[in-house]
Design a protein around this motif. Sequence first.
Motif, mmCIF file in Angstrom:
data_model
loop_
_atom_site.group_PDB
_atom_site.id
_atom_site.type_symbol
_atom_site.label_atom_id
_atom_site.label_comp_id
_atom_site.label_asym_id
_atom_site.label_seq_id
_atom_site.Cartn_x
_atom_site.Cartn_y
_atom_site.Cartn_z
ATOM 1 N N ILE A 80 0.836 -1.205 0.000
ATOM 2 C CA ILE A 80 0.000 0.000 0.000
ATOM 3 C C ILE A 80 0.871 1.256 0.000
ATOM 4 N N ALA A 81 1.953 1.238 0.786
ATOM 5 C CA ALA A 81 2.862 2.383 0.834
ATOM 6 C C ALA A 81 3.516 2.610 -0.519
ATOM 7 N N PHE A 82 3.891 1.538 -1.188
ATOM 8 C CA PHE A 82 4.542 1.689 -2.493
ATOM 9 C C PHE A 82 3.564 2.179 -3.552
ATOM 10 N N ASP A 83 2.294 1.893 -3.381
ATOM 11 C CA ASP A 83 1.295 2.386 -4.324
ATOM 12 C C ASP A 83 1.359 3.911 -4.413
ATOM 13 N N ALA A 84 1.529 4.567 -3.264
ATOM 14 C CA ALA A 84 1.636 6.033 -3.257
ATOM 15 C C ALA A 84 2.906 6.487 -3.973
ATOM 16 N N VAL A 85 4.007 5.768 -3.761
ATOM 17 C CA VAL A 85 5.269 6.095 -4.436
ATOM 18 C C VAL A 85 5.120 5.943 -5.941
ATOM 19 N N ARG A 86 4.494 4.840 -6.346
ATOM 20 C CA ARG A 86 4.308 4.577 -7.776
ATOM 21 C C ARG A 86 3.455 5.660 -8.416
ATOM 22 N N ARG A 87 2.357 6.017 -7.783
ATOM 23 C CA ARG A 87 1.469 7.022 -8.347
ATOM 24 C C ARG A 87 2.153 8.391 -8.460
ATOM 25 N N GLU A 88 3.003 8.699 -7.493
ATOM 26 C CA GLU A 88 3.757 9.947 -7.545
ATOM 27 C C GLU A 88 4.741 9.929 -8.714
ATOM 28 N N ALA A 89 5.403 8.790 -8.925
ATOM 29 C CA ALA A 89 6.360 8.678 -10.037
ATOM 30 C C ALA A 89 5.654 8.814 -11.380
ATOM 31 N N VAL A 90 4.509 8.178 -11.525
ATOM 32 C CA VAL A 90 3.745 8.258 -12.776
ATOM 33 C C VAL A 90 3.225 9.675 -12.995
ATOM 34 N N SER A 91 2.735 10.294 -11.913
ATOM 35 C CA SER A 91 2.199 11.654 -12.004
ATOM 36 C C SER A 91 3.279 12.653 -12.415
ATOM 37 N N SER A 92 4.490 12.517 -11.829
ATOM 38 C CA SER A 92 5.589 13.431 -12.167
ATOM 39 C C SER A 92 5.962 13.301 -13.634
ATOM 40 N N PHE A 93 5.995 12.073 -14.134
ATOM 41 C CA PHE A 93 6.320 11.856 -15.545
ATOM 42 C C PHE A 93 5.253 12.462 -16.448
ATOM 43 N N GLU A 94 3.980 12.237 -16.120
ATOM 44 C CA GLU A 94 2.896 12.737 -16.967
ATOM 45 C C GLU A 94 2.833 14.259 -16.959
ATOM 46 N N GLU A 95 3.107 14.870 -15.799
ATOM 47 C CA GLU A 95 3.123 16.333 -15.725
ATOM 48 C C GLU A 95 4.258 16.897 -16.576
ATOM 49 N N ALA A 96 5.438 16.296 -16.498
ATOM 50 C CA ALA A 96 6.581 16.770 -17.285
ATOM 51 C C ALA A 96 6.322 16.601 -18.777
ATOM 52 N N ARG A 97 5.682 15.503 -19.133
ATOM 53 C CA ARG A 97 5.396 15.276 -20.549
ATOM 54 C C ARG A 97 4.369 16.280 -21.066
ATOM 55 N N ALA A 98 3.384 16.629 -20.216
ATOM 56 C CA ALA A 98 2.393 17.635 -20.603
ATOM 57 C C ALA A 98 3.062 18.997 -20.795
ATOM 58 N N ALA A 99 4.008 19.301 -19.906
ATOM 59 C CA ALA A 99 4.733 20.572 -20.042
ATOM 60 C C ALA A 99 5.567 20.590 -21.318
ATOM 61 N N GLN A 100 6.147 19.443 -21.652
ATOM 62 C CA GLN A 100 6.937 19.341 -22.878
ATOM 63 C C GLN A 100 6.058 19.560 -24.109
ATOM 64 N N ASN A 101 4.892 18.997 -24.106
ATOM 65 C CA ASN A 101 3.972 19.172 -25.234
ATOM 66 C C ASN A 101 3.554 20.634 -25.387
ATOM 67 N N ALA A 102 3.312 21.289 -24.252
ATOM 68 C CA ALA A 102 2.930 22.700 -24.296
ATOM 69 C C ALA A 102 4.070 23.550 -24.841
ATOM 70 N N ALA A 103 5.293 23.231 -24.396
ATOM 71 C CA ALA A 103 6.458 23.982 -24.878
ATOM 72 C C ALA A 103 6.674 23.763 -26.370
ATOM 73 N N SER A 104 6.411 22.579 -26.848
ATOM 74 C CA SER A 104 6.554 22.285 -28.285
ATOM 75 C C SER A 104 5.596 23.136 -29.111
ATOM 76 N N LYS A 105 4.384 23.319 -28.591
ATOM 77 C CA LYS A 105 3.417 24.153 -29.299
ATOM 78 C C LYS A 105 3.891 25.606 -29.348
ATOM 79 N N GLU A 106 4.478 26.055 -28.240
ATOM 80 C CA GLU A 106 4.997 27.421 -28.206
ATOM 81 C C GLU A 106 6.121 27.599 -29.227
ATOM 82 N N MET A 107 7.001 26.590 -29.314
ATOM 83 C CA MET A 107 8.105 26.662 -30.273
ATOM 84 C C MET A 107 7.594 26.765 -31.701
ATOM 85 N N ALA A 108 6.522 26.060 -31.973
ATOM 86 C CA ALA A 108 5.993 26.048 -33.342
ATOM 87 C C ALA A 108 5.530 27.429 -33.778
#
Length: 420
Positions: A31-59
């Motif tokens: 159960i404790a690791f579930d929170a760690v896993r969700r945080e790791a997935v969330s951090s990756f998805e947030e960074a990827r969303a920011a990358q996509n937004a930055a790509s649109k700005e570059m365009a």
Amino acid sequence: MIDVKILRDNPELLKAKIALKKFDCDLDSIIAFDAVRREAVSSFEEARAAQNAASKEMAELPKGSPEFMAKVAEMKEVSAKIKKLSAAADEAEKKWKQMLLSIPNMPDDSVPVGKSDKDNVTVDEWGDISSIKNAVPHWDLPFFEKLLDFQRGVKVTGAGFPFYVGDMARLVRSLISLFLEEAKNNGYTEFMCPIMVNAASATATGQLPDKEGQMYHDAQDDFYMIPTAEVPVTNFYRDEIIEESQLPIKRCGYTPCFRREAGSWGKDVRGLNRLHQFEKVELVKWTHPDKGFEELESLRKDAEGILRKLNLPYRVLAICTGDIGFPHAKQYDLEVWAAGQQKWLEVSSCSCFTDFQARRANIRFRPSDGGKPRFVYTLNGSGLAVPRVLAAILENNVLDNGKVRVPEVLRKWYGSETIG
């Protein structure tokens, strides 16, 4: 595999249920690791969303402009960060899946509570054991060593791999024919299936990561010799969606079965009682969740019917929480009376796994009302295993002249009334 919603929403229930079984499982760490896993997935998805937004700005920026070049430098840093976050998320997901695979299935409320096989409950008995005469252990029959050659089996392979010779081979084949005919009459479609499976199949049915030491393994191809036809037959529908109108689906398969019996050799070892290779017909069902335990009772009766036709006294045990298997939610064992040994021998285990195997194997059904696909319930049972059935036949039917009476139901295949 356990429903993650139960793990997250009702962990105390899960802990209490698992505590009744014989398997260790650190749910708090999971159960404790579930929170760690969700945080790791969330951090990756947030960074990827920011990358996509930055790509649109570059365009929208002029290529080669100072602003564009600054964005390029920023994106390189972001890409390196995302690569690390992605690896961390993937590793967390991998570890999370392994943790989920370590959680045993919950026993059903109807399973008797107990700590060991001594607490299993006899729920039914059939046959008169007092009427059996002339009984001797099957290995003491005067013709046994001529028709069942263990010594040459040791020479060719090793202990637990006997040769069935002549009439004994014919009797085994007759038993298999009976088992398959009864399965067909009870609505099971016959499979001829692989006797080697990959790790994904063994994981789906719960043999891995629980029973590595019990299976023969080919390291070169990473294949496992099957301990029962349950494994290949259940995996027939892995990663598929079945229409509700097809349920219940009933299949059977005859195969040789291979078990190392690690840690148990020396217990009930004589004769046919415990072999490394043996013949068995397996009964498998995929059912609607509302019908799972009802179908278990029906499956059990299918196996019992064969014992009655063979006129073998038997008893039915409801297996207690402390003796039930890792993926099992409810389990019955059928044991025949071997009069020569004066003991009960297990010849079938009939089990309901609820949706535990189906979640591992991703086997679902599409509701007829058009709802979201749901996981099926899987069930199986031996119908039957040959060696101990054969042992009971040999011990319970000894005639005054030392021969053994062959059960009448087998004679159309065997061709004679006696063996020996």
